[in-house]
Motif scaffolding. Structure first.
Motif, PDB file in Angstrom:
ATOM      1  N   GLN A   1      -3.384   4.200  -7.187  1.00 31.73           N
ATOM      2  CA  GLN A   1      -2.784   4.062  -5.868  1.00 31.73           C
ATOM      3  C   GLN A   1      -1.430   4.758  -5.813  1.00 31.73           C
ATOM      4  O   GLN A   1      -1.081   5.411  -4.821  1.00 31.73           O
ATOM      5  CB  GLN A   1      -2.622   2.576  -5.523  1.00 31.73           C
ATOM      6  CG  GLN A   1      -2.067   2.299  -4.130  1.00 31.73           C
ATOM      7  CD  GLN A   1      -2.976   2.823  -3.033  1.00 31.73           C
ATOM      8  OE1 GLN A   1      -4.195   2.963  -3.227  1.00 31.73           O
ATOM      9  NE2 GLN A   1      -2.397   3.122  -1.878  1.00 31.73           N
TER      10      GLN A   1
ATOM     11  N   LYS B   1      -1.963   8.486  -5.619  1.00 27.58           N
ATOM     12  CA  LYS B   1      -2.394   8.936  -4.296  1.00 27.58           C
ATOM     13  C   LYS B   1      -1.279   8.897  -3.263  1.00 27.58           C
ATOM     14  O   LYS B   1      -1.223   9.763  -2.381  1.00 27.58           O
ATOM     15  CB  LYS B   1      -3.564   8.065  -3.804  1.00 27.58           C
ATOM     16  CG  LYS B   1      -4.866   8.313  -4.549  1.00 27.58           C
ATOM     17  CD  LYS B   1      -6.031   7.603  -3.890  1.00 27.58           C
ATOM     18  CE  LYS B   1      -5.906   6.099  -4.003  1.00 27.58           C
ATOM     19  NZ  LYS B   1      -7.097   5.407  -3.424  1.00 27.58           N
ATOM     20  N   THR B   2      -0.393   7.920  -3.377  1.00 30.85           N
ATOM     21  CA  THR B   2       0.599   7.729  -2.317  1.00 30.85           C
ATOM     22  C   THR B   2       1.994   8.241  -2.641  1.00 30.85           C
ATOM     23  O   THR B   2       2.787   8.482  -1.739  1.00 30.85           O
ATOM     24  CB  THR B   2       0.706   6.228  -1.971  1.00 30.85           C
ATOM     25  OG1 THR B   2       1.086   5.487  -3.156  1.00 30.85           O
ATOM     26  CG2 THR B   2      -0.627   5.707  -1.455  1.00 30.85           C
TER      27      THR B   2
ATOM     28  N   GLN C   1      -3.865   0.130  -9.625  1.00 29.99           N
ATOM     29  CA  GLN C   1      -2.489   0.283  -9.154  1.00 29.99           C
ATOM     30  C   GLN C   1      -1.920   1.652  -9.508  1.00 29.99           C
ATOM     31  O   GLN C   1      -1.193   2.260  -8.715  1.00 29.99           O
ATOM     32  CB  GLN C   1      -1.617  -0.822  -9.753  1.00 29.99           C
ATOM     33  CG  GLN C   1      -1.917  -2.209  -9.223  1.00 29.99           C
ATOM     34  CD  GLN C   1      -1.134  -3.283  -9.959  1.00 29.99           C
ATOM     35  OE1 GLN C   1      -1.082  -3.282 -11.199  1.00 29.99           O
ATOM     36  NE2 GLN C   1      -0.513  -4.189  -9.214  1.00 29.99           N
TER      37      GLN C   1
END
Length: 395
Positions: free
Chosen positions: A108, A111-112, A105
């Motif tokens: 993630q 990355k976003t 998580q």
């Protein structure tokens, strides 16, 4: 050397914005005022102490020990941070903080929720600008080399590209590295411009003072270092005063008074000669130089926490740190070019003599005086009416 200096800059970029968030989340009231004052004094005081120790080490056990000592201290700080700092400073609600997330998580989110393209554009531009400015500082003829011209043109071309990119990201509701809307805040923009000028002037003055003591007055590294001792002492006292006064006196007046005191630093050196007495020149310069930087740094961090919501404070702190480092690089390069060119045109035949060098250094002192004066005028205009920014009521 260049690669490791870059890594050092990355480490600083990680630490300072995080420190703003940690202090905001961990302290309230007067304790927060003192915490920001202590953090604000860390940079100028640390720089002055490092400059002093560097000279002593150079004349004793060797200059390499400056790097060894830095590595040892960083290791100690890493251990203390690992033990003492909170693992998460999110909203503190169970199950919603970073500490409760799995590594998948967290990656993630990395990355976003980070504008990686904006980061690449900004980093490339700043890296090329910093490299060229550093090269110019060492030799002014570097600016005429094709590689330097290419990097300068590319770096400046990337600036409007970055502005367009982050504007597009913000318009589409996507993560933007530095949202253009951030600059619509007059107080924040004023603070960043003031920090750009003040931080650059503070570092440039200490650097030129080093050259004055060693190249003009022909002092040893140790003798030069000892002459910088008033700076960290003055810086420490300034930060104690800021912690006590920041919630009592309007912030704009504290900045103006601090910068006005700093005006005395370059002014004392303008009238210096190769044979000037230390107490009437170098001592006064070191005594007053940290005042403006200390006042502005503390006020800036408190303003960031009061003007922006919690989720934006780390971003604003990161922008603030970036601006201060850019100001340092640009001012140092301009001072080096100014000193070299004025010395070259001096009427003194021997360009490496103390008298000739002093002509160039005197021009840089006037330049620094003008930068500090510009900071005062900018602060009077941009920070008027902001009131106090520290704790106003009992905890």
């Amino acid at each position: 050397m260049i690669i490791f200096r870059g890594l050092s800059g990355i480490a600083t970029a990680f630490c300072l914005p995080s420190a703003v968030s940690v202090i905001t989340a961990s302290f309230t009231g007067k304790r927060r005022d003192f915490a920001f004052a202590a953090m604000g004094g860390g940079q100028p005081i640390g720089f002055s102490i490092g400059l002093t120790l560097g000279g002593v080490l150079t004349d004793s056990i060797g200059w390499r020990w400056g790097y060894y000592l830095s590595a040892i201290l960083n290791t100690i700080v890493l251990a203390i941070s690992w033990w003492g700092l909170p693992s998460s400073i999110d909203n503190g609600i169970a199950g919603e903080g970073v500490a409760s997330m799995s590594w998948a998580q967290k990656w993630q989110r990395v990355k976003t929720e980070i504008d990686w393209i904006g980061a690449v554009i900004a980093s490339a531009s700043l890296a090329m600008l910093s490299y060229v400015f550093a090269a110019i500082t060492g030799s002014q003829s570097t600016i005429r080399q094709p590689s330097s011209i290419t990097m300068l043109v590319t770096a400046f071309a990337l600036i409007p590209a970055f502005i367009f990119w982050v504007g597009r990201q913000e318009h589409l509701g996507r993560p933007a590295l530095i949202p253009n809307s951030l600059w619509r805040n007059k107080i924040f923009t004023t603070i960043c411009l003031a920090v750009f000028l003040t931080w650059g002037t503070f570092n440039a003055l200490e650097t030129v003072l080093t050259f004055y003591f060693q190249d003009v007055q022909k002092l040893s590294a140790t003798e030069t270092s000892i002459r910088f001792l008033p700076a960290p002492i003055s810086g420490a006292l300034s930060n104690v005063a800021m912690g006590l006064l920041v919630h009592r006196i309007p912030a704009n007046w504290l900045v103006v008074v601090g910068c006005t005191l700093s005006l005395a630093a370059p002014l004392a050196m303008v009238f210096a000669t190769p044979t000037s007495n230390y107490w009437s020149s170098g001592f006064l310069a070191n005594l007053f130089n940290p005042n403006g930087a200390d006042a502005l740094y503390t006020i800036s961090n408190l303003l960031i926490t009061s003007v922006f919501p919690a989720k934006t404070q780390a971003l604003a702190g990161g922008v603030f740190n970036t601006i201060s480092q850019i100001g340092k690089s640009i001012t140092m390069a301009l001072v080096a070019v100014l000193a070299a060119q004025v010395t070259l045109k001096a009427s003194v035949a021997e360009k490496h003599s103390p008298d000739a060098l002093m002509v160039g250094y005197r021009a840089t002192f006037w330049f620094m005086f003008a930068c500090i004066l510009a900071t005062i005028l900018l602060s009077v205009w941009g920070l008027r009416g902001i009131g106090t920014v520290g704790h106003k009521k009992r905890d």
